[in-house]
Scaffold this active site. Structure first.
Site, PDB file in Angstrom:
ATOM      1  CD  GLU A 141      78.187  28.444  23.852  1.00 16.30           C
ATOM      2  OE1 GLU A 141      78.482  28.471  22.649  1.00 16.30           O
ATOM      3  OE2 GLU A 141      77.074  28.765  24.269  1.00 16.30           O
ATOM      4  CB  CYS A 144      69.006  33.612  29.900  1.00 18.55           C
ATOM      5  SG  CYS A 144      69.531  34.372  31.356  1.00 18.55           S
ATOM      6  CB  CYS A 202      76.816  33.252  32.970  1.00 19.75           C
ATOM      7  SG  CYS A 202      75.445  32.141  32.755  1.00 19.75           S
ATOM      8  CB  CYS A 231      70.402  20.661  30.238  1.00 20.39           C
ATOM      9  SG  CYS A 231      69.413  20.687  31.753  1.00 20.39           S
ATOM     10  CB  CYS A 254      63.084  24.100  30.030  1.00 25.41           C
ATOM     11  SG  CYS A 254      63.451  23.527  31.699  1.00 25.41           S
ATOM     12  CB  CYS A 294      65.928  26.133  27.767  1.00 23.78           C
ATOM     13  SG  CYS A 294      67.704  26.061  28.097  1.00 23.78           S
TER      14      CYS A 294
HETATM   15  N1  SAH Z   1      69.307  24.847  34.577  1.00 23.26           N
HETATM   16  C1  SAH Z   1      69.237  25.951  35.447  1.00 23.26           C
HETATM   17  C2  SAH Z   1      70.262  27.026  35.158  1.00 23.26           C
HETATM   18  C3  SAH Z   1      70.532  27.382  33.716  1.00 23.26           C
HETATM   19  S1  SAH Z   1      69.328  28.273  32.807  1.00 23.26           S
HETATM   20  C4  SAH Z   1      67.858  26.527  35.455  1.00 23.26           C
HETATM   21  O1  SAH Z   1      67.057  26.159  34.598  1.00 23.26           O
HETATM   22  O2  SAH Z   1      67.577  27.321  36.343  1.00 23.26           O
HETATM   23  C5  SAH Z   1      69.397  29.960  33.456  1.00 23.26           C
HETATM   24  C6  SAH Z   1      68.064  30.702  33.311  1.00 23.26           C
HETATM   25  O3  SAH Z   1      67.781  31.016  31.935  1.00 23.26           O
HETATM   26  C7  SAH Z   1      66.873  29.878  33.800  1.00 23.26           C
HETATM   27  O4  SAH Z   1      65.993  30.679  34.546  1.00 23.26           O
HETATM   28  C8  SAH Z   1      66.242  29.468  32.501  1.00 23.26           C
HETATM   29  O5  SAH Z   1      64.913  29.096  32.677  1.00 23.26           O
HETATM   30  C9  SAH Z   1      66.431  30.712  31.666  1.00 23.26           C
HETATM   31  N2  SAH Z   1      66.253  30.495  30.218  1.00 23.26           N
HETATM   32  C10 SAH Z   1      66.408  29.349  29.530  1.00 23.26           C
HETATM   33  N3  SAH Z   1      66.158  29.568  28.206  1.00 23.26           N
HETATM   34  C11 SAH Z   1      65.841  30.875  28.084  1.00 23.26           C
HETATM   35  C12 SAH Z   1      65.525  31.702  26.964  1.00 23.26           C
HETATM   36  N4  SAH Z   1      65.512  31.225  25.733  1.00 23.26           N
HETATM   37  N5  SAH Z   1      65.271  33.016  27.189  1.00 23.26           N
HETATM   38  C13 SAH Z   1      65.331  33.514  28.449  1.00 23.26           C
HETATM   39  N6  SAH Z   1      65.656  32.781  29.530  1.00 23.26           N
HETATM   40  C14 SAH Z   1      65.900  31.466  29.356  1.00 23.26           C
HETATM   41 FE1  SF4 Z   2      68.203  22.665  31.539  1.00 26.42          FE
HETATM   42 FE2  SF4 Z   2      67.641  24.861  30.109  1.00 26.42          FE
HETATM   43 FE3  SF4 Z   2      65.751  23.757  31.660  1.00 26.42          FE
HETATM   44 FE4  SF4 Z   2      67.838  25.021  32.798  1.00 26.42          FE
HETATM   45  S1  SF4 Z   2      66.269  25.947  31.489  1.00 26.42           S
HETATM   46  S2  SF4 Z   2      66.957  23.010  33.378  1.00 26.42           S
HETATM   47  S3  SF4 Z   2      69.485  24.501  31.313  1.00 26.42           S
HETATM   48  S4  SF4 Z   2      66.730  22.785  29.844  1.00 26.42           S
END
Ligand code: SAH
Ligand code: SF4
Length: 409
Positions: free
Chosen positions: A125, A383, A138, A145, A149, A152
């Site tokens: 996406e 995000c 974005c 991934c 996390c 996420c």
């Molecule tokens: N993998 C990279 C970039 C993609 S995520 C990273 O983790 O930085 C982009 C941002 O969205 C990151 O700061 C991530 O921690 C945040 N993010 C992920 N899941 C989220 C959620 N459910 N609500 C708000 N931010 C989130």
């Molecule tokens: Fe991967 Fe989501 Fe963690 Fe970014 S925030 S490193 S996309 S699992």
């Protein structure tokens, strides 16, 4: 709170091997550097002496004008156009769905060549967030991934592979196609669109995937996107966000030179281990050291620290004070992100007044602390909400994956 890692059952979940993508029968020139384009021209018989000029012409048509076929690239000459069209395309990822939010945010589902055995399409996406005078795209760096996390949605996706440089740069091309954002293009009339000269003025590598686990392709793509004779988005308007792949932070600075964002989210290792399991490999102190050494970081080029606001998890005033102490001496901006919920998550977004109190502590310490307004929530474009609709994974599988991420080299 008990550690998810310890609680994980010993279940083996196979993620798709990286690089399992199958190239289409005719390769696209999108994503090739000037040197690679020169090789292509050599392959179709262009003499060495002409290659530099021909590369300039191709570059202009592909990246400045945004042409999608060779036919209209008039300066190339008829024979060369035909020779190229026989073996190559200028295809970008196919847009298979578009959703437009009430706030003008657009989300595109892009289909990429997949693994023929799995029968699963490889989807990513890409999200466009318009503002009055600018627009941010974005961009994704991986299908899914490998990191997990806990807050996420992307991290729960089973299928993972690296995108190629063409697929990464191709997202920018595809977005500009849809927005009529090439010279002479016609903008869509629906949705709120920027009134600026260009629709896509900024790029954030904050879509699906961890860009520093696909550094070479991300670098090649961003060097194309920032090239002044093509798309020409300045490196100061390109931000790469990482969850903290420490050894690659310095390389990103040296080889790309774009702005850096760190997904920090916690100020204590114990908590960060749980939220961002990669922290077990590269703990906070190492991450901060890499930030201090990030080439080009200065007061004019600050590093952004992203901090997702999770109710009763990381949002206390103590945490805010510790955050300020942690960032001392680093040219930093702090970006507070209200947690965007997704089906099945165990987290809640912090209460608004708590976010404000947290933000005040950060502000009083001299940092700008904008709270990132969630955009496109109605279309699940915010995000961390990006996830291929074809992928479903149970909570049990997710925990096992999290455990695997610990042992993964
Ligand atoms: N993998 C990279 C970039 C993609 S995520 C990273 O983790 O930085 C982009 C941002 O969205 C990151 O700061 C991530 O921690 C945040 N993010 C992920 N899941 C989220 C959620 N459910 N609500 C708000 N931010 C989130
Ligand atoms: Fe991967 Fe989501 Fe963690 Fe970014 S925030 S490193 S996309 S699992």
């Amino acid at each position: 709170m008990t550690s998810l890692v310890e609680a994980a059952p010993a279940l083996f979940v196979e993620k798709a091997p990286l690089e399992a993508n199958v190239a289409p029968s005719m390769p696209s020139l999108v994503g090739l550097s000037r040197a690679q384009l020169a090789d292509v021209l050599g392959d179709v018989g262009v003499p060495v002496a002409q290659r530099k000029m021909r590369v300039q012409q191709l570059w202009h048509w592909i990246y400045y004008r945004g042409f999608t076929d060779f036919d209209s690239m008039t300066t190339l000459g008829k024979e060369l156009r035909a020779a190229l069209a026989e073996r190559y395309t200028v295809a970008r990822p196919e847009v298979v769905a578009e959703q437009v939010s009430i706030d003008g945010t657009r989300k595109w589902l892009l289909r990429l060549p997949g693994d023929p055995d799995s029968k699963l399409p490889h989807d990513v996406e890409c999200v466009y967030i318009p503002d009055t005078e600018r627009g941010t795209l974005c961009v994704s760096s991986q299908v899914g991934c490998t990191l997990t996390c806990s807050f996420c949605h992307t991290g729960t996706q089973r299928l993972v592979r690296n995108l190629t440089a063409g697929e990464i740069a191709g997202q920018v091309l595809a977005a500009r196609d849809r927005l009529g954002d090439w010279p002479g293009g016609v903008r869509p009339t629906d949705g709120v669109i920027t009134t600026g000269e260009r629709c896509v003025t900024n790029i954030v590598m904050m879509g699906m995937g961890e860009p520093l686990y696909n550094l070479d392709a991300v670098r090649d793509a961003l060097l194309i996107v920032s090239d002044g004779e093509g798309i020409g988005i300045s490196k100061r308007r390109i931000t790469l966000s990482t969850s903290g792949v420490v050894p690659n932070i310095e390389r990103a600075g040296a080889e790309i030179g774009c702005m850096l964002a760190i997904s920090l989210h916690a100020v204590r290792d114990e908590l960060r281990n749980e939220l961002v399991p990669l922290n077990r490999k590269y703990p906070i102190a190492q991450l901060m050291e890499a930030c201090r050494n990030y080439p080009g970081a200065s007061n004019a080029r600050r590093i952004t620290f992203e901090y997702v606001m999770l109710k009763d998890v990381n949002d206390s005033i103590e945490d805010a004070k510790a955050l300020v102490r942690l960032l001392k001496g680093i040219p930093a901006k702090i970006n507070l992100i209200p947690f965007n919920p997704w089906p099945g998550t165990k987290y809640e977004c912090s209460d608004w007044d708590q976010i404000e109190k947290f933000s005040q502590v950060v502000f009083d310490a001299g940092y700008a602390s904008p709270v990132r307004t969630p955009r496109g929530r109605d279309i699940f474009a915010a995000c961390g909400q990006l996830k291929s609709a074809t992928e479903k994974m149970s909570a049990r599988e997710r925990m096992a994956l999290r455990a695997m991420a610990m042992t993964d080299d």
